[in-house]
Design an enzyme around this catalytic site. Structure first.
Site, PDB file in Angstrom:
ATOM      1  N   LYS A 121     -40.816 -80.249 -54.487  1.00 22.54           N
ATOM      2  CA  LYS A 121     -39.309 -80.654 -53.814  1.00 22.54           C
ATOM      3  C   LYS A 121     -38.730 -79.609 -53.536  1.00 22.54           C
ATOM      4  O   LYS A 121     -38.516 -78.628 -54.156  1.00 22.54           O
ATOM      5  CB  LYS A 121     -38.853 -81.682 -54.734  1.00 22.54           C
ATOM      6  CG  LYS A 121     -37.828 -82.462 -53.989  1.00 22.54           C
ATOM      7  CD  LYS A 121     -38.466 -83.669 -53.371  1.00 22.54           C
ATOM      8  CE  LYS A 121     -37.604 -84.618 -52.666  1.00 22.54           C
ATOM      9  NZ  LYS A 121     -38.272 -86.026 -52.304  1.00 22.54           N
TER      10      LYS A 121
HETATM   11  P1  NAD Z   1     -30.990 -90.534 -45.604  1.00 23.79           P
HETATM   12  O1  NAD Z   1     -30.356 -89.099 -45.811  1.00 23.79           O
HETATM   13  O2  NAD Z   1     -31.719 -90.933 -44.488  1.00 23.79           O
HETATM   14  O3  NAD Z   1     -30.294 -91.892 -46.097  1.00 23.79           O
HETATM   15  C1  NAD Z   1     -29.898 -91.983 -47.394  1.00 23.79           C
HETATM   16  C2  NAD Z   1     -28.744 -93.309 -47.093  1.00 23.79           C
HETATM   17  O4  NAD Z   1     -27.952 -93.449 -48.530  1.00 23.79           O
HETATM   18  C3  NAD Z   1     -27.765 -92.991 -46.180  1.00 23.79           C
HETATM   19  O5  NAD Z   1     -27.421 -94.324 -45.378  1.00 23.79           O
HETATM   20  C4  NAD Z   1     -26.519 -92.831 -47.018  1.00 23.79           C
HETATM   21  O6  NAD Z   1     -25.127 -93.105 -46.336  1.00 23.79           O
HETATM   22  C5  NAD Z   1     -26.739 -93.565 -47.938  1.00 23.79           C
HETATM   23  N1  NAD Z   1     -25.869 -93.033 -49.548  1.00 23.79           N
HETATM   24  C6  NAD Z   1     -25.566 -91.952 -49.751  1.00 23.79           C
HETATM   25  N2  NAD Z   1     -24.892 -91.761 -50.948  1.00 23.79           N
HETATM   26  C7  NAD Z   1     -24.663 -93.120 -51.277  1.00 23.79           C
HETATM   27  C8  NAD Z   1     -24.097 -93.758 -52.438  1.00 23.79           C
HETATM   28  N3  NAD Z   1     -23.605 -92.859 -53.265  1.00 23.79           N
HETATM   29  N4  NAD Z   1     -24.106 -95.132 -52.171  1.00 23.79           N
HETATM   30  C9  NAD Z   1     -24.799 -95.910 -51.278  1.00 23.79           C
HETATM   31  N5  NAD Z   1     -25.408 -95.164 -50.352  1.00 23.79           N
HETATM   32  C10 NAD Z   1     -25.460 -93.980 -50.255  1.00 23.79           C
HETATM   33  O7  NAD Z   1     -32.071 -90.516 -46.749  1.00 23.79           O
HETATM   34  P2  NAD Z   1     -33.597 -91.354 -46.682  1.00 23.79           P
HETATM   35  O8  NAD Z   1     -34.546 -90.358 -46.295  1.00 23.79           O
HETATM   36  O9  NAD Z   1     -33.418 -92.637 -46.136  1.00 23.79           O
HETATM   37  O10 NAD Z   1     -33.884 -91.211 -48.231  1.00 23.79           O
HETATM   38  C11 NAD Z   1     -33.171 -92.297 -49.427  1.00 23.79           C
HETATM   39  C12 NAD Z   1     -34.107 -92.403 -50.558  1.00 23.79           C
HETATM   40  O11 NAD Z   1     -35.492 -92.620 -50.318  1.00 23.79           O
HETATM   41  C13 NAD Z   1     -33.987 -90.989 -51.261  1.00 23.79           C
HETATM   42  O12 NAD Z   1     -34.072 -91.310 -52.629  1.00 23.79           O
HETATM   43  C14 NAD Z   1     -35.190 -90.414 -50.925  1.00 23.79           C
HETATM   44  O13 NAD Z   1     -35.649 -89.335 -51.982  1.00 23.79           O
HETATM   45  C15 NAD Z   1     -36.195 -91.566 -50.999  1.00 23.79           C
HETATM   46  N6  NAD Z   1     -37.415 -91.215 -50.047  1.00 23.79           N
HETATM   47  C16 NAD Z   1     -37.417 -90.860 -48.826  1.00 23.79           C
HETATM   48  C17 NAD Z   1     -38.410 -90.631 -48.258  1.00 23.79           C
HETATM   49  C18 NAD Z   1     -38.765 -90.555 -46.807  1.00 23.79           C
HETATM   50  O14 NAD Z   1     -39.553 -90.503 -46.012  1.00 23.79           O
HETATM   51  N7  NAD Z   1     -37.488 -90.077 -45.906  1.00 23.79           N
HETATM   52  C19 NAD Z   1     -39.844 -90.826 -48.878  1.00 23.79           C
HETATM   53  C20 NAD Z   1     -39.751 -91.391 -49.851  1.00 23.79           C
HETATM   54  C21 NAD Z   1     -38.634 -91.523 -50.738  1.00 23.79           C
END
Ligand code: NAD
Length: 431
Positions: A121
């Site tokens: 990561k």
């Molecule tokens: P992103 O940045 O696209 O979206 C994050 C979202 O969370 C945004 O809508 C933001 O406004 C919201 N957010 C931030 N802080 C917050 C809070 N305190 N309370 C509520 N909402 C909040 O990120 P993402 O890629 O969608 O990732 C989200 C989660 O999914 C993370 O935990 C990431 O590790 C996990 N994840 C992502 C992927 C991927 O393919 N992008 C794959 C596996 C896991």
């Protein structure tokens, strides 16, 4: 060979109050699986800690002409089963312990879905919402050049995570390629299609969540069609979970982002919400919805709860109030170990992160395979292969859970840690 025997273990008591350090949480989760597997103490020590940690300073010229030095990390947790793989996070609250935890979770995730990768990561402490696109580009390129000795198609392959996207990956791919003197498509995944991205990658994490939840609904005998869903986080993952769930006729009753949430018991149209968020910068205020807080969303009356934002959302503070029947961890690390215990006692089915959100890394793997072969698959093929990987992984985790008479997370860990331990044992210890 690591053999598993049923031996239910209580969670090691760490502190009277919950310890929310993600690394210690990741290690507690690992320790439980290691106990089930009766892992050798030396091997436990190896698997509990990252293989490599790199901290870098990232001097960046800001638009006002001043230089700002950001701090970034790349952590490789384990590579016994293949090159390390894991996303890159931009957030003001990034810490080294968080990046180490996320890297460790990636090792177990790739093993849960049985793809030939280890875990890694990256993270940069920054506030991307307050940076211009050109500042982000300069910071990303300098970060890429600082971690360049560690990454590569056969070594370590970054991907998007919180507040990074396709464009971020394109800059990293270009920086790496310009330094090497040739175009290296396989150095990152989650790239735009025009430079070797995969069909289906954008929706892959959400599609994986969908498949896992469909399987969980079968187990819990909940009709997916019409099921009420609350989703915390409306980013890459959360917004597409909402879209895919609504396409399959689930009812998305609540969504949120960092500014707060919105609710409508009759259902929210995810496409309208996406358009509204694009204009307003948030889902808050979307017409036809009432406002709720992120805290209220988690304890809302609904059938399926999908945390899709950050860590430590379901804790001892709110776990008794959770009303969902299924919790699908689209985010990494949203539930604490003590909250896990309470969910299990209350009969709420938790689909752990290392299974629920593994669709992203699975299609990242497909993207890398396509890049290495320079042969690209149609979206139907990508989605069909993804579904098959996710369904098989769900059933294997469910079976592991039953066999060891434990909860889903430990079932997944026993399966995943067992696979990594087997690979480590058969390779032996160098030198
Ligand atoms: P992103 O940045 O696209 O979206 C994050 C979202 O969370 C945004 O809508 C933001 O406004 C919201 N957010 C931030 N802080 C917050 C809070 N305190 N309370 C509520 N909402 C909040 O990120 P993402 O890629 O969608 O990732 C989200 C989660 O999914 C993370 O935990 C990431 O590790 C996990 N994840 C992502 C992927 C991927 O393919 N992008 C794959 C596996 C896991």
């Amino acid at each position: 060979m690591a053999t598993a025997k049923p031996s239910p273990q209580p969670i090691p008591r760490i502190a009277p109050r919950e310890d929310l350090n993600p690394l210690r949480i990741a290690q507690i989760q690992f320790d439980m699986a290691a106990e089930y597997l009766k892992l050798d103490p030396g091997l436990r020590q190896i698997l509990r800690s990252p293989k490599r940690v790199l901290e870098v300073s990232i001097p960046t010229k800001m638009d006002n002409g001043q230089v700002k030095v950001f701090t970034g990390y790349r952590v490789q947790h384990n590579v016994v089963r293949g090159p390390s793989k894991g996303g890159l996070r931009y957030h003001p609250n990034v810490t080294l312990d968080e990046v180490k935890a996320l890297a460790m979770w990636m090792t177990w995730k790739t093993a849960t879905v049985n793809i030939p990768y280890g875990g890694a990561k990256g993270g940069v402490i920054c506030d991307p919402k307050r940076m211009s696109k050109s500042e982000l580009e300069r910071m990303t390129r300098r970060y890429a050049s600082e971690i360049l000795p560690l990454i590569g198609p056969e070594q370590d392959i970054p991907a998007p995570d919180v507040y990074t996207d396709q464009q971020t990956m394109a800059w990293i791919m270009d920086t790496y390629s310009m330094t090497k003197g040739y175009s290296a498509l396989g150095v990152v995944t989650g790239k735009p299609l025009s430079i070797g991205g995969s069909e289906g990658r954008k929706e892959a994490t959400a599609r994986g969540v969908l498949v896992a939840v469909e399987e969980a609904c079968k187990v819990k005998k909940i009709p997916f069609r019409g099921a009420s869903v609350a989703i915390q986080g409306f980013g890459n993952v959360g917004s597409l979970v909402a879209k895919l769930f609504a396409e399959k006729k689930a009812r998305v009753v609540a969504i949120s982002d960092s500014r707060g949430g919105v609710f409508n018991s009759r259902g929210i149209d995810p496409l309208k919400a996406m358009r509204y968020k694009e204009r307003a910068g948030t889902v808050v205020g979307m017409p036809g919805t009432s406002r709720i807080s992120n805290d209220d969303l988690v304890t809302l009356k609904c059938e399926i709860l999908v945390p899709a934002a950050l860590e430590n959302v379901i804790t001892l503070n709110n776990v008794e109030q959770i009303k969902a029947k299924i919790v699908a961890e689209a985010a990494n690390g949203p539930t604490t170990p003590h909250a896990d215990e309470v969910l299990a006692r209350r009969g709420i089915m938790l689909i752990p992160d290392i299974l629920a959100n593994a669709g992203g890394v699975t299609v990242s793997y497909f993207e890398w395979v396509q890049d290495l072969q320079s042969f690209f698959w149609p979206v139907e093929e990508v989605n069909a292969k993804l579904e098959s990987v996710m369904r098989r992984a769900f059933l294997e985790v469910f079976e592991s859970m039953r066999k060891h008479r434990t909860q889903m997370r430990t079932g997944a860990y026993v399966l995943a840690v067992g696979r990594v331990a087997d690979a480590a044992l058969v390779r032996g210890l160098f030198p």
